[in-house]
Scaffold this motif. Structure first.
Motif, mmCIF file in Angstrom:
data_model
loop_
_atom_site.group_PDB
_atom_site.id
_atom_site.type_symbol
_atom_site.label_atom_id
_atom_site.label_comp_id
_atom_site.label_asym_id
_atom_site.label_seq_id
_atom_site.Cartn_x
_atom_site.Cartn_y
_atom_site.Cartn_z
ATOM 1 N N GLY A 172 0.838 -1.199 0.000
ATOM 2 C CA GLY A 172 0.000 0.000 0.000
ATOM 3 C C GLY A 172 0.865 1.237 0.000
ATOM 4 O O GLY A 172 2.076 1.175 -0.184
ATOM 5 N N TYR A 173 0.243 2.388 0.216
ATOM 6 C CA TYR A 173 0.962 3.663 0.142
ATOM 7 C C TYR A 173 1.148 4.302 1.508
ATOM 8 O O TYR A 173 1.424 5.480 1.602
ATOM 9 C CB TYR A 173 0.192 4.622 -0.773
ATOM 10 C CG TYR A 173 0.070 4.092 -2.171
ATOM 11 C CD1 TYR A 173 1.120 4.203 -3.069
ATOM 12 C CD2 TYR A 173 -1.079 3.438 -2.579
ATOM 13 C CE1 TYR A 173 1.031 3.685 -4.341
ATOM 14 C CE2 TYR A 173 -1.191 2.923 -3.856
ATOM 15 C CZ TYR A 173 -0.133 3.049 -4.731
ATOM 16 O OH TYR A 173 -0.233 2.539 -5.985
ATOM 17 N N HIS A 174 0.972 3.526 2.562
ATOM 18 C CA HIS A 174 1.069 4.098 3.891
ATOM 19 C C HIS A 174 2.473 4.603 4.195
ATOM 20 O O HIS A 174 2.650 5.470 5.039
ATOM 21 C CB HIS A 174 0.662 3.050 4.927
ATOM 22 C CG HIS A 174 -0.603 2.345 4.592
ATOM 23 N ND1 HIS A 174 -0.629 1.110 4.000
ATOM 24 C CD2 HIS A 174 -1.896 2.706 4.732
ATOM 25 C CE1 HIS A 174 -1.879 0.733 3.802
ATOM 26 N NE2 HIS A 174 -2.666 1.679 4.232
ATOM 27 N N TRP A 265 -12.310 4.069 2.004
ATOM 28 C CA TRP A 265 -11.258 3.228 1.436
ATOM 29 C C TRP A 265 -11.356 3.064 -0.077
ATOM 30 O O TRP A 265 -10.374 2.652 -0.713
ATOM 31 C CB TRP A 265 -11.283 1.848 2.099
ATOM 32 C CG TRP A 265 -10.446 1.799 3.320
ATOM 33 C CD1 TRP A 265 -10.810 2.173 4.581
ATOM 34 C CD2 TRP A 265 -9.086 1.386 3.411
ATOM 35 N NE1 TRP A 265 -9.774 1.999 5.452
ATOM 36 C CE2 TRP A 265 -8.695 1.522 4.762
ATOM 37 C CE3 TRP A 265 -8.165 0.902 2.495
ATOM 38 C CZ2 TRP A 265 -7.416 1.200 5.199
ATOM 39 C CZ3 TRP A 265 -6.889 0.570 2.945
ATOM 40 C CH2 TRP A 265 -6.524 0.726 4.277
ATOM 41 N N TYR A 268 -8.753 4.996 -2.129
ATOM 42 C CA TYR A 268 -7.436 4.392 -1.930
ATOM 43 C C TYR A 268 -7.281 3.131 -2.781
ATOM 44 O O TYR A 268 -6.262 2.930 -3.445
ATOM 45 C CB TYR A 268 -7.252 4.072 -0.451
ATOM 46 C CG TYR A 268 -6.042 3.222 -0.133
ATOM 47 C CD1 TYR A 268 -4.795 3.809 0.042
ATOM 48 C CD2 TYR A 268 -6.150 1.835 -0.006
ATOM 49 C CE1 TYR A 268 -3.684 3.029 0.333
ATOM 50 C CE2 TYR A 268 -5.044 1.060 0.280
ATOM 51 C CZ TYR A 268 -3.822 1.658 0.453
ATOM 52 O OH TYR A 268 -2.729 0.892 0.726
ATOM 53 N N TYR A 271 -7.073 4.036 -6.553
ATOM 54 C CA TYR A 271 -5.753 4.562 -6.910
ATOM 55 C C TYR A 271 -4.698 3.460 -6.869
ATOM 56 O O TYR A 271 -3.804 3.409 -7.717
ATOM 57 C CB TYR A 271 -5.369 5.702 -5.964
ATOM 58 C CG TYR A 271 -3.991 6.266 -6.243
ATOM 59 C CD1 TYR A 271 -3.793 7.153 -7.296
ATOM 60 C CD2 TYR A 271 -2.893 5.890 -5.480
ATOM 61 C CE1 TYR A 271 -2.539 7.662 -7.579
ATOM 62 C CE2 TYR A 271 -1.630 6.388 -5.750
ATOM 63 C CZ TYR A 271 -1.461 7.273 -6.801
ATOM 64 O OH TYR A 271 -0.211 7.753 -7.084
ATOM 65 N N SER A 286 -1.610 9.906 -3.798
ATOM 66 C CA SER A 286 -1.246 8.816 -2.905
ATOM 67 C C SER A 286 -1.368 9.223 -1.443
ATOM 68 O O SER A 286 -1.890 8.482 -0.619
ATOM 69 C CB SER A 286 0.152 8.337 -3.248
ATOM 70 O OG SER A 286 1.020 8.418 -2.218
ATOM 71 N N THR A 289 -5.368 9.879 -0.617
ATOM 72 C CA THR A 289 -6.180 8.669 -0.504
ATOM 73 C C THR A 289 -5.746 7.809 0.684
ATOM 74 O O THR A 289 -6.586 7.190 1.354
ATOM 75 C CB THR A 289 -6.091 7.840 -1.795
ATOM 76 O OG1 THR A 289 -4.706 7.553 -2.093
ATOM 77 C CG2 THR A 289 -6.694 8.602 -2.964
ATOM 78 N N THR A 290 -4.437 7.787 0.958
ATOM 79 C CA THR A 290 -3.940 6.984 2.076
ATOM 80 C C THR A 290 -4.473 7.478 3.408
ATOM 81 O O THR A 290 -5.020 6.716 4.210
ATOM 82 C CB THR A 290 -2.406 6.995 2.094
ATOM 83 O OG1 THR A 290 -1.922 6.280 0.971
ATOM 84 C CG2 THR A 290 -1.874 6.332 3.363
ATOM 85 N N ALA A 293 -8.175 7.130 3.962
ATOM 86 C CA ALA A 293 -8.510 5.772 4.391
ATOM 87 C C ALA A 293 -8.160 5.555 5.863
ATOM 88 O O ALA A 293 -8.930 4.942 6.612
ATOM 89 C CB ALA A 293 -7.779 4.760 3.514
#
Length: 355
Positions: A172-174, A265, A268, A271, A286, A289-290, A293
């Motif tokens: 993911g993009y966290h 979510w 996210y 994307y 990024s 959306t991260t 979420a």
């Protein structure tokens, strides 16, 4: 390039949100403000939820409380883990290299949110069993089986994202607030498809199937009850109030939580799928959306506290009791004062106090 990416040694901060004069600040001001604000809300909100559940015995009588508390603990850990990117954005020296930090952070947050997603799916299954098999529900859903289910949720969530440590792809993009994650750790379309097939799609399909049938069954029951009351009223000459399906009220609370979860979510996930398939990335999208979420970790406790009347009364009385005890520490206890524990024991069945 690796020498600058492996640590926090660069002279200029790596910021995803840079507007105008804010680029001259020595740290990522906007990112820090957003992440710290969300971190405080997530931690404080879920601590309150956990504390109220701990002090309210009647809240624990409902089987879904096992999964709701699991979500609360997972969301609390999300808030605690968000302190790591905050320190990085403030240029605070981290004890390990940046590549490992962002990988661990991305993996941990992905697992925690997977636990929340799986818990929501299990809650919908629990409500579906309660409505479709009310006579055998207590024998099918036991505390031991619930604990096993929760253990399997944690185990399954860990195994789904574990391949990210073997360089299959980004979960993911966290971790994109770290420069190494944004520039050197790329998504893999096959790993993304694996996550969707193993987690996102099954959870969404289960929720849609169970809640659709729950509301359909409740609507059918309400219609039958209204028809019987109409026949009885025409015979006796009295008018009666139509009763709704009692389980529908509690299902609505859980349906709101689930709906908000997927609304927050969905951008996210979309994307994530687009970048994995096209290979094009956008840092602003990024980040937005991260953290949109991740904000769901706070929304869960807000929605539940606003929708559940028993939780509201417990929270109100608990806060009132704490304020009273703080104001009257030197005053002897009134023998007619009801304690917090006694109050919850007098509340009555949880099922009758929903909404």
């Amino acid at each position: 390039m690796n020498s600058t990416l492996d640590g926090n040694q660069s002279s200029h901060p790596f910021c995803l949100l840079t507007f105008g004069n804010l680029e001259t600040v020595d740290f990522c001001l906007l990112e820090v403000l957003i992440i710290v604000f969300l971190t405080v809300l997530i931690i404080s909100g879920n601590i309150i939820v956990i504390f109220v559940f701990h002090c309210a015995p009647l809240l624990n009588h409902h089987t879904t409380s096992y999964f709701i508390q699991t979500m609360a603990y997972a969301d609390l850990l999300v808030g605690v883990s968000c302190l790591v990117p905050s320190l990085s954005l403030l240029h605070y020296p981290l004890p390990v290299e940046e590549s490992l930090t962002c990988q661990v952070f991305g993996f941990v947050v992905s697992v925690l949110k997977s636990v929340s997603m799986a818990s929501l799916a299990c809650i919908s299954i629990d409500r579906y069993i309660a409505i479709t098999k009310p006579l055998t529900y207590n024998t099918l859903v036991t505390p031991w089986r619930l604990r096993v289910c929760i253990f399997l949720i944690w185990l399954y969530s860990t195994l789904v994202f574990l391949p990210s440590f073997f360089h299959w792809g980004k979960p993911g993009y966290h971790g994109d607030v770290f420069q190494w994650c944004a520039e050197s750790w790329h998504t893999d379309p096959y790993f993304t498809l694996f996550i969707v097939v193993m987690l996102y799609a099954p959870a969404a399909l289960i929720v849609c199937f169970t809640y659709f049938n729950i509301f359909r069954i409740c609507q059918q029951h309400t219609k039958e009850i209204s028809e019987r009351q109409a026949r009885f009223s025409s015979q006796s000459g009295e008018t009666g109030e139509v009763q709704t399906c009692p389980d529908k009220r509690y299902a609505m609370v859980l349906f709101r939580i689930t709906s908000v979860f997927y609304i927050l979510w969905l951008p996210y996930i979309i994307y994530f799928l687009l970048e994995s398939s096209t290979g094009h990335s956008n840092r602003f999208a990024s980040f937005l959306t991260t953290w949109l979420a991740i904000s769901n970790s706070f929304c869960n406790c807000v929605i539940y506290s606003l929708s559940n009347s028993v939780f509201q009364r417990g929270l109100k009385h608990l806060s009132g009791a704490m304020c009273t005890s703080c104001a009257s520490q030197t005053i002897a206890k009134d023998p007619y004062t009801v304690t917090v524990h006694e109050y919850f024991l007098l509340l009555g069945p949880l099922h009758d106090g929903l909404l």
